[in-house]
Scaffold this active site. Structure first.
Site, PDB file in Angstrom:
ATOM      1  N   ASP A 406     -76.212   1.499   5.513  1.00  0.00           N
ATOM      2  CA  ASP A 406     -75.335   1.913   4.422  1.00  0.00           C
ATOM      3  C   ASP A 406     -74.086   2.527   5.056  1.00  0.00           C
ATOM      4  OD1 ASP A 406     -74.064   3.257   2.351  1.00  0.00           O
ATOM      5  OD2 ASP A 406     -75.942   3.873   1.389  1.00  0.00           O
ATOM      6  N   HIS A 407     -72.967   1.851   4.894  1.00  0.00           N
ATOM      7  CA  HIS A 407     -71.746   2.289   5.595  1.00  0.00           C
ATOM      8  C   HIS A 407     -71.196   3.604   5.027  1.00  0.00           C
ATOM      9  CE1 HIS A 407     -68.740   1.877   8.497  1.00  0.00           C
ATOM     10  NE2 HIS A 407     -68.196   0.732   8.172  1.00  0.00           N
ATOM     11  N   ARG A 408     -71.730   4.057   3.883  1.00  0.00           N
ATOM     12  CA  ARG A 408     -71.300   5.373   3.374  1.00  0.00           C
ATOM     13  C   ARG A 408     -71.874   6.482   4.237  1.00  0.00           C
ATOM     14  NH1 ARG A 408     -73.551   4.879  -2.580  1.00  0.00           N
ATOM     15  NH2 ARG A 408     -75.284   4.175  -1.300  1.00  0.00           N
ATOM     16  N   VAL A 410     -73.500   5.729   7.583  1.00  0.00           N
ATOM     17  CA  VAL A 410     -73.486   5.416   9.017  1.00  0.00           C
ATOM     18  C   VAL A 410     -72.171   4.722   9.380  1.00  0.00           C
ATOM     19  CG1 VAL A 410     -74.600   4.018  10.795  1.00  0.00           C
ATOM     20  CG2 VAL A 410     -76.003   5.189   9.089  1.00  0.00           C
TER      21      VAL A 410
END
Ligand code: CAO
Length: 434
Positions: A406-408, A410
Site C-alpha cells: 500500500d503506497h500510502r 510504504v
C-alpha cells in the site's frame, strides 16, 4: 397574486448579523419554511426561512450586508393563501432567467455500477460530513446529490462550503466520469459503464455455474482492495541455492517422522525477520486513515487454493515457531481448507500474507494486498539460473518474489529495501538465527 416583502423574523439576542449566503435566486418558486439566506453572528450561524410561498421577484440584500429583525430580504409574488407578508406597491422589474439545471436533462449521466440504488447518501462518510463547515441547507443539498462534504473545500468566508461549491464539485466529478460520492475514504469508487448483457449461447454451448460463497466473499474483498489501495509491486529474486540444499538434507531426515518441509516454511521465517527489520510492513491504517497501527505480533496469512476458491488461514505467532511447527501448520491448514473445516478464527488476525504459487509454476505475478494489511508477498517457482560472480557463471537456484504494498504506508525505497532484506535472509538462512 399579490406582491409581498419577506423580512428578517425575530432572531433572538442578536441586534445585527452578517449575511453570509444567499440561498435563492430571482425567479425561484419558494415555499413557506424554505431557507432564504444564512446569517452569522460571532457565535452562531442560522438560516432565515421564508414566511410565505411564491415566486421571487427581487432580492434586496447582498452577501456581506448587515441585517436585523424587520430587515427586508426579498420581494415575492405570493401564491394565493400566503398570509403574513406585507403588501407593497409593485415596481417594474426585469425578470431574471431561472438558474440553469445542474445537469442538462438530455446529458448522459455516468452510471455508478456499484452505487446503492436506494440511498444516494449511503457512501457519505458521516464523520467527515458532520465536521464539514456548511449550513444546514447546503448539507441537505449535498445529501440530496450524494456529495460527501468531507471531500470538498469551501470557497466561502472562513472556508465555509457554499451551495455553489457543491454544484461545481458535482459538475467536475460528472464531467470526469466519477460518481459524486467520491471521497477521500474507503468508499471511493469509479463510475464504470455497466457490462453489456450478452447471450453467450448464441456462439456455442454454455453451462451456468453459480459462484461459491467463498468466491463471492473473496471477490468483494479483492475488489475493495483493488479500488481503494494504491498498489505498487516490487519484483526481486532470492538466491535459495543453499537454503534448498539444507531443506533437502533436512527433508530426508524428517521424512522418517512423516514431516515435510516446503520452501514456504523458510519464506515465512524470513518474512518475519524482515517485518521485524521494517515495522511499517507489519501495520494497518486506522479506519479514518490518520494513524498507523504498528503490531508487535507476527501472524502470517497463507493463501490456500481450494476447489471452492481462495482462503487465507493465519499462522499465529510465527516468530515463536520452528520450521517444523510452521510446516505442520501449513499442511494442517491446507487440509482443513480443502475439507472446508477452517473456523473463522483460523482466518483472523493476520499481519502480512504470503501467496505462494511456487508449487504450480509461473515466473512472477502481482498479488493484491489483503487489507487491512499493508503488504503481501507473492512467491513464484524457483529456477536454476547462471549467475555471474565476476569471473565465471555459476548455477544458482533463484526464487522470484513479488511484494505488493500500500503506497500510502510504504515508500518505494522501503519496498526495495524489504525485498533486498528478505533475499539476504533466504540466501543465507543462518542470518535467521541472529
Ligand atoms: N519453487 C519451486 N518449487 C516449489 C516452490 C517454489 N517457490 N514452492 C513449493 N515448491 C514445491 C514444493 O517443494 C513441493 O515439491 P515436492 O512435492 O517435490 O516436495 C511442491 O512444490 C508442492 O508444494 P505445495 O504447494 O504443496 O506446498 P507449499 O508449502 O509450497 O504450499 C499451499 C502450500 C497451501 C500454499 C499451496 O498448496 C497452495 O494452495 N498454493 C496456492 C496459493 C494460491 O492460490 N495463491 C494465489 C492467491 S491469489 O493472489
Amino acid at each position: 397574486m399579490s406582491i409581498k416583502e419577506i423580512t428578517v423574523p425575530d432572531i433572538g439576542d442578536f441586534e445585527s448579523v452578517e449575511i453570509t449566503e444567499i440561498l435563492v435566486s430571482v425567479g425561484d418558486q419558494i415555499n413557506v419554511e424554505d431557507s432564504l439566506i444564512t446569517v452569522e453572528s460571532d457565535k452562531a450561524s442560522m438560516e432565515i426561512p421564508s414566511s410565505s410561498a411564491g415566486v421571487i421577484k427581487d432580492i434586496k440584500v447582498n452577501v456581506g450586508d448587515e441585517t436585523s429583525e424587520g430587515g427586508v430580504i426579498l420581494i415575492i409574488e405570493a401564491s394565493t393563501g400566503s398570509a403574513e407578508a406585507v403588501e407593497i406597491v409593485e415596481e417594474p422589474k426585469t425578470e431574471v432567467a431561472k438558474e440553469p439545471p445542474l445537469v442538462e436533462e438530455t446529458a448522459p449521466v455516468p452510471v455508478a455500477t456499484s452505487a446503492p440504488k436506494s440511498s444516494p447518501t449511503a457512501n457519505i462518510d458521516e464523520v467527515t460530513f458532520s465536521k464539514a463547515y456548511a449550513s444546514p441547507s447546503v448539507r441537505k443539498f449535498a445529501r440530496e446529490l450524494g456529495v460527501d462534504l468531507g471531500a470538498l473545500s469551501g470557497t466561502g468566508r472562513k472556508n465555509r462550503i457554499l451551495r455553489d461549491d457543491v454544484k461545481s464539485f458535482v459538475k467536475t466529478t460528472l464531467s470526469a466520469g466519477i460518481a459524486p460520492t467520491t471521497a477521500n475514504n474507503n468508499n471511493t469508487f469509479l463510475s464504470i459503464a455497466p457490462m453489456p448483457v450478452i447471450d453467450f449461447s448464441q456462439f456455442g454451448a454454455i453451462e451456468t455455474k453459480p459462484l461459491s460463497k467463498i468466491n463471492k466473499l473473496t471477490g468483494e474483498f479483492l475488489h475493495r482492495s483493488w479500488l481503494t489501495v494504491p498498489h505498487v509491486t516490487q519484483f526481486d529474486e532470492a538466491d535459495i541455492t543453499e537454503m534448498e540444499a539444507f531443506r533437502k538434507q533436512m527433508g530426508k531426515e524428517m521424512e522418517r517422522e512423516g514431516i515435510k518441509i516446503t520452501p514456504l516454511a523458510f519464506i515465512i521465517q524470513a518474512v518475519v525477520a524482515s517485518l521485524k527489520a521494517f515495522p511499517r510492513f507489519n501495520s494497518s491504517l486506522d479506519a479514518n486513515g490518520e494513524n498507523l497501527i504498528l503490531k508487535s505480533y507476527y501472524n502470517i496469512g497463507v493463501a490456500v487454493d481450494t476447489p471452492d476458491g481462495l482462503v487465507v488461514p493465519v499462522i499465529r505467532d510465527a516468530d515463536k515457531k520452528s520450521l517444523v511447527q510452521i510446516s505442520q501448520e501449513i499442511r494442517e491448514f491446507a487440509l482443513k481448507a480443502r475439507d472446508k473445516k477452517l473456523r473463522p478464527s483460523d482466518m483472523q488476525g493476520g499481519c502480512f500474507t504470503i501467496s505462494s504459487l511456487g508449487g504450480i509454476g509461473g515466473t512472477k505475478f502481482t498479488p493484491i494486498v489483503n487489507t487491512p494489511e499493508v503488504a503481501i508477498l507473492g512467491v513464484s517457482r524457483s529456477k536454476m539460473q547462471p549467475d555471474w560472480n565476476g569471473t565465471e557463471f555459476l548455477p544458482r537456484l533463484m526464487l522470484p518474489i513479488s511484494l505488493s504494498y500500500d503506497h500510502r504506508v510504504v515508500d518505494g525505497a522501503d519496498g526495495a529495501r524489504f525485498t533486498t532484506h528478505l533475499g539476504k535472509m533466504l540466501s543465507d538462512i543462518r542470518r535467521l538465527l541472529v
